[in-house]
Motif scaffolding. Structure first.
Motif, PDB file in Angstrom:
ATOM      1  N   LEU A 114       0.827  -1.204   0.000  1.00  0.00           N
ATOM      2  CA  LEU A 114       0.000   0.000   0.000  1.00  0.00           C
ATOM      3  C   LEU A 114       0.865   1.260   0.000  1.00  0.00           C
ATOM      4  CD1 LEU A 114      -2.812  -1.019   2.519  1.00  0.00           C
ATOM      5  CD2 LEU A 114      -2.973  -0.900   0.027  1.00  0.00           C
ATOM      6  N   ILE A 115       0.453   2.252  -0.781  1.00  0.00           N
ATOM      7  CA  ILE A 115       1.238   3.480  -0.935  1.00  0.00           C
ATOM      8  C   ILE A 115       1.151   4.377   0.299  1.00  0.00           C
ATOM      9  CG2 ILE A 115       1.153   3.526  -3.449  1.00  0.00           C
ATOM     10  CD1 ILE A 115      -1.221   5.444  -3.258  1.00  0.00           C
ATOM     11  N   LYS A 116       0.171   4.116   1.172  1.00  0.00           N
ATOM     12  CA  LYS A 116       0.028   4.891   2.400  1.00  0.00           C
ATOM     13  C   LYS A 116      -0.746   4.078   3.424  1.00  0.00           C
ATOM     14  CE  LYS A 116      -3.019   8.263   2.600  1.00  0.00           C
ATOM     15  NZ  LYS A 116      -4.003   7.763   3.587  1.00  0.00           N
ATOM     16  N   PRO A 117      -0.503   4.344   4.707  1.00  0.00           N
ATOM     17  CA  PRO A 117      -1.313   3.661   5.730  1.00  0.00           C
ATOM     18  C   PRO A 117      -2.772   4.064   5.563  1.00  0.00           C
ATOM     19  CG  PRO A 117       0.603   4.760   6.706  1.00  0.00           C
ATOM     20  CD  PRO A 117       0.503   5.246   5.298  1.00  0.00           C
ATOM     21  N   LEU A 118      -3.659   3.100   5.708  1.00  0.00           N
ATOM     22  CA  LEU A 118      -5.084   3.390   5.557  1.00  0.00           C
ATOM     23  C   LEU A 118      -5.642   3.851   6.894  1.00  0.00           C
ATOM     24  CD1 LEU A 118      -6.276   0.403   3.318  1.00  0.00           C
ATOM     25  CD2 LEU A 118      -5.398   2.642   2.635  1.00  0.00           C
ATOM     26  N   ILE A 119      -6.180   5.069   6.896  1.00  0.00           N
ATOM     27  CA  ILE A 119      -6.761   5.645   8.115  1.00  0.00           C
ATOM     28  C   ILE A 119      -8.232   5.981   7.889  1.00  0.00           C
ATOM     29  CG2 ILE A 119      -6.661   7.556   9.765  1.00  0.00           C
ATOM     30  CD1 ILE A 119      -3.629   7.738   9.116  1.00  0.00           C
ATOM     31  N   ASP A 120      -8.488   6.810   6.895  1.00  0.00           N
ATOM     32  CA  ASP A 120      -9.859   7.282   6.675  1.00  0.00           C
ATOM     33  C   ASP A 120     -10.756   6.228   6.024  1.00  0.00           C
ATOM     34  OD1 ASP A 120      -9.487   9.763   7.843  1.00  0.00           O
ATOM     35  OD2 ASP A 120      -8.689  10.633   6.007  1.00  0.00           O
ATOM     36  N   LEU A 121     -10.193   5.377   5.170  1.00  0.00           N
ATOM     37  CA  LEU A 121     -11.023   4.312   4.578  1.00  0.00           C
ATOM     38  C   LEU A 121     -11.566   3.373   5.656  1.00  0.00           C
ATOM     39  CD1 LEU A 121      -9.173   3.415   1.245  1.00  0.00           C
ATOM     40  CD2 LEU A 121     -11.434   4.461   1.477  1.00  0.00           C
ATOM     41  N   PRO A 122     -10.730   2.895   6.586  1.00  0.00           N
ATOM     42  CA  PRO A 122     -11.283   2.076   7.684  1.00  0.00           C
ATOM     43  C   PRO A 122     -12.296   2.844   8.531  1.00  0.00           C
ATOM     44  CG  PRO A 122      -8.924   1.723   7.518  1.00  0.00           C
ATOM     45  CD  PRO A 122      -9.248   2.874   6.603  1.00  0.00           C
ATOM     46  N   ARG A 123     -12.085   4.144   8.728  1.00  0.00           N
ATOM     47  CA  ARG A 123     -13.059   4.943   9.483  1.00  0.00           C
ATOM     48  C   ARG A 123     -14.394   4.985   8.736  1.00  0.00           C
ATOM     49  NH1 ARG A 123     -10.747  10.690  10.695  1.00  0.00           N
ATOM     50  NH2 ARG A 123     -12.781  10.937  11.702  1.00  0.00           N
ATOM     51  N   MET A 124     -14.343   5.170   7.434  1.00  0.00           N
ATOM     52  CA  MET A 124     -15.568   5.134   6.631  1.00  0.00           C
ATOM     53  C   MET A 124     -16.263   3.791   6.779  1.00  0.00           C
ATOM     54  SD  MET A 124     -14.444   6.964   3.037  1.00  0.00           S
ATOM     55  CE  MET A 124     -16.061   6.805   2.256  1.00  0.00           C
ATOM     56  N   SER A 125     -15.463   2.726   6.734  1.00  0.00           N
ATOM     57  CA  SER A 125     -16.018   1.377   6.847  1.00  0.00           C
ATOM     58  C   SER A 125     -16.716   1.182   8.188  1.00  0.00           C
ATOM     59  CB  SER A 125     -14.907   0.339   6.671  1.00  0.00           C
ATOM     60  OG  SER A 125     -15.388  -0.965   6.903  1.00  0.00           O
ATOM     61  N   LEU A 160     -15.393  12.338   4.786  1.00  0.00           N
ATOM     62  CA  LEU A 160     -14.190  11.500   4.759  1.00  0.00           C
ATOM     63  C   LEU A 160     -13.802  11.141   3.331  1.00  0.00           C
ATOM     64  CD1 LEU A 160     -14.866   9.135   7.796  1.00  0.00           C
ATOM     65  CD2 LEU A 160     -12.975  10.753   7.578  1.00  0.00           C
ATOM     66  N   TYR A 161     -14.793  10.864   2.500  1.00  0.00           N
ATOM     67  CA  TYR A 161     -14.519  10.544   1.101  1.00  0.00           C
ATOM     68  C   TYR A 161     -13.857  11.723   0.393  1.00  0.00           C
ATOM     69  CZ  TYR A 161     -15.342   9.401  -3.818  1.00  0.00           C
ATOM     70  OH  TYR A 161     -15.195   9.166  -5.159  1.00  0.00           O
ATOM     71  N   SER A 162     -14.334  12.930   0.644  1.00  0.00           N
ATOM     72  CA  SER A 162     -13.727  14.124   0.045  1.00  0.00           C
ATOM     73  C   SER A 162     -12.285  14.289   0.503  1.00  0.00           C
ATOM     74  CB  SER A 162     -14.538  15.378   0.422  1.00  0.00           C
ATOM     75  OG  SER A 162     -15.831  15.328  -0.126  1.00  0.00           O
ATOM     76  N   GLN A 163     -12.061  14.023   1.784  1.00  0.00           N
ATOM     77  CA  GLN A 163     -10.706  14.138   2.331  1.00  0.00           C
ATOM     78  C   GLN A 163      -9.780  13.108   1.695  1.00  0.00           C
ATOM     79  OE1 GLN A 163     -10.496  14.797   6.590  1.00  0.00           O
ATOM     80  NE2 GLN A 163      -8.743  13.392   6.760  1.00  0.00           N
ATOM     81  N   GLY A 189     -13.077   4.220  -1.820  1.00  0.00           N
ATOM     82  CA  GLY A 189     -13.778   5.279  -1.119  1.00  0.00           C
ATOM     83  C   GLY A 189     -15.145   5.544  -1.723  1.00  0.00           C
ATOM     84  N   ARG A 190     -15.202   5.519  -3.053  1.00  0.00           N
ATOM     85  CA  ARG A 190     -16.481   5.738  -3.738  1.00  0.00           C
ATOM     86  C   ARG A 190     -17.459   4.610  -3.448  1.00  0.00           C
ATOM     87  NH1 ARG A 190     -20.699   8.481  -5.039  1.00  0.00           N
ATOM     88  NH2 ARG A 190     -21.564   8.098  -7.092  1.00  0.00           N
ATOM     89  N   TYR A 191     -16.969   3.367  -3.403  1.00  0.00           N
ATOM     90  CA  TYR A 191     -17.855   2.235  -3.091  1.00  0.00           C
ATOM     91  C   TYR A 191     -18.460   2.390  -1.696  1.00  0.00           C
ATOM     92  CZ  TYR A 191     -15.415  -0.048  -7.016  1.00  0.00           C
ATOM     93  OH  TYR A 191     -14.878  -0.350  -8.246  1.00  0.00           O
ATOM     94  N   ILE A 192     -17.622   2.784  -0.735  1.00  0.00           N
ATOM     95  CA  ILE A 192     -18.114   2.907   0.638  1.00  0.00           C
ATOM     96  C   ILE A 192     -19.080   4.094   0.751  1.00  0.00           C
ATOM     97  CG2 ILE A 192     -17.462   3.208   3.061  1.00  0.00           C
ATOM     98  CD1 ILE A 192     -14.784   1.905   2.395  1.00  0.00           C
ATOM     99  N   GLU A 193     -18.793   5.161   0.014  1.00  0.00           N
ATOM    100  CA  GLU A 193     -19.691   6.314   0.013  1.00  0.00           C
ATOM    101  C   GLU A 193     -21.063   5.923  -0.531  1.00  0.00           C
ATOM    102  OE1 GLU A 193     -21.751   9.752  -1.622  1.00  0.00           O
ATOM    103  OE2 GLU A 193     -20.734   8.262  -2.861  1.00  0.00           O
ATOM    104  N   ARG A 194     -21.083   5.113  -1.568  1.00  0.00           N
ATOM    105  CA  ARG A 194     -22.357   4.646  -2.123  1.00  0.00           C
ATOM    106  C   ARG A 194     -23.047   3.671  -1.169  1.00  0.00           C
ATOM    107  NH1 ARG A 194     -20.654   2.455  -7.839  1.00  0.00           N
ATOM    108  NH2 ARG A 194     -22.836   1.808  -7.905  1.00  0.00           N
ATOM    109  N   PHE A 195     -22.257   2.891  -0.448  1.00  0.00           N
ATOM    110  CA  PHE A 195     -22.781   1.979   0.582  1.00  0.00           C
ATOM    111  C   PHE A 195     -23.612   2.776   1.595  1.00  0.00           C
ATOM    112  CE2 PHE A 195     -22.659  -0.957   4.107  1.00  0.00           C
ATOM    113  CZ  PHE A 195     -22.377  -2.210   3.583  1.00  0.00           C
ATOM    114  N   ALA A 196     -23.039   3.916   2.021  1.00  0.00           N
ATOM    115  CA  ALA A 196     -23.740   4.773   2.985  1.00  0.00           C
ATOM    116  C   ALA A 196     -25.032   5.325   2.393  1.00  0.00           C
ATOM    117  CB  ALA A 196     -22.824   5.921   3.431  1.00  0.00           C
ATOM    118  N   ASP A 197     -25.010   5.626   1.095  1.00  0.00           N
ATOM    119  CA  ASP A 197     -26.229   6.122   0.431  1.00  0.00           C
ATOM    120  C   ASP A 197     -27.355   5.090   0.522  1.00  0.00           C
ATOM    121  OD1 ASP A 197     -24.955   8.466  -0.280  1.00  0.00           O
ATOM    122  OD2 ASP A 197     -24.508   7.829  -2.331  1.00  0.00           O
TER     123      ASP A 197
END
Length: 219
Positions: A114-125, A160-163, A189-197
């Motif tokens: 991974l190119i960066k540690p995942l922080i906000d994606l797990p928070r979205m989840s 979070l998705y915007s961030q 991020g887009r998949y999780i955002e749609r999940f919330a929808d």
């Protein structure tokens, strides 16, 4: 057995199936995110295979609800409950598909770091897992206040998705070699955002069930 008792038993079975679908969806998105954090493609493949069980549950809900309408001829709130069960099952099935989309992304990342540690994606989840549970509970309890909470939670997910999108864009600008993976993570991020929808849609369905008026929780 009286006609009413038979109908009530059918409604109870619909409730149980909706709760089971919600539990499976909640688990699927949690496991898909865990697979992403570990880039565990084998786990991701298992998640993809298990999606068939969710589809079977939706089909069973459709079958039971259609039978109740044909044999019991429900009206008013009784009819709304069946129609709402159909709609919620459809939203849950789509949420399951989105969890599969996350898992398929993990498969595409197989062998990569991974190119960066995942922080906000797990928070979205975590937020959408809570939304899934609470949206189903709002249906079971006919809790309008809990249903309306979906809109506030959806706003958190959107933020979070915007961030995440901004951060990934910055990474791509700094290092073009990250573009491919950054795009994939943006899709997650887009998949999780749609999940919330879809969880918000369930909240709207619950408000309609209880009040007979179809609201727009996103307005």
């Amino acid at each position: 057995m009286t006609k009413r008792k038979e109908f009530d038993q059918g409604l109870e079975e619909l409730n149980e199936l909706i709760v089971e679908m919600g539990r499976r969806v909640e688990t699927a998105i949690a496991q898909a995110m865990e697979a992403l954090e570990r880039v565990d493609a084998d786990e991701a493949r298992r998640i993809v295979k298990e999606d068939k069980e969710l589809n079977k549950l939706e089909e069973k809900i459709s079958e039971i609800g259609s039978t109740l309408i044909a044999t019991q001829q429900p009206v008013a709130k009784d009819l709304r409950r069946i129609l709402v069960a159909f709609k919620i099952a459809s939203d849950l099935e789509r949420m399951g598909d989105l969890a599969v989309d996350v898992a398929k992304t993990v498969i595409r990342l197989e062998g990569q770091t991974l190119i960066k540690p995942l922080i906000d994606l797990p928070r979205m989840s975590q937020i959408v897992q809570m939304m899934t549970y609470e949206s189903i509970q709002s249906f079971v309890q006919e809790n309008v206040n809990m249903a309306y909470k979906m809109a506030k939670d959806d706003d958190l997910v959107d933020a979070l998705y915007s961030q995440i999108t901004r951060e990934l864009f910055s990474l791509m600008m700094e290092n073009p070699k990250t573009i491919s993976q950054a795009n994939l993570l943006s899709f997650v991020g887009r998949y999780i955002e749609r999940f919330a929808d879809h969880a918000t849609n369930i909240g709207e369905s619950v408000v309609y069930l209880v009040t007979g008026v179809r609201p727009d929780l996103n307005s």
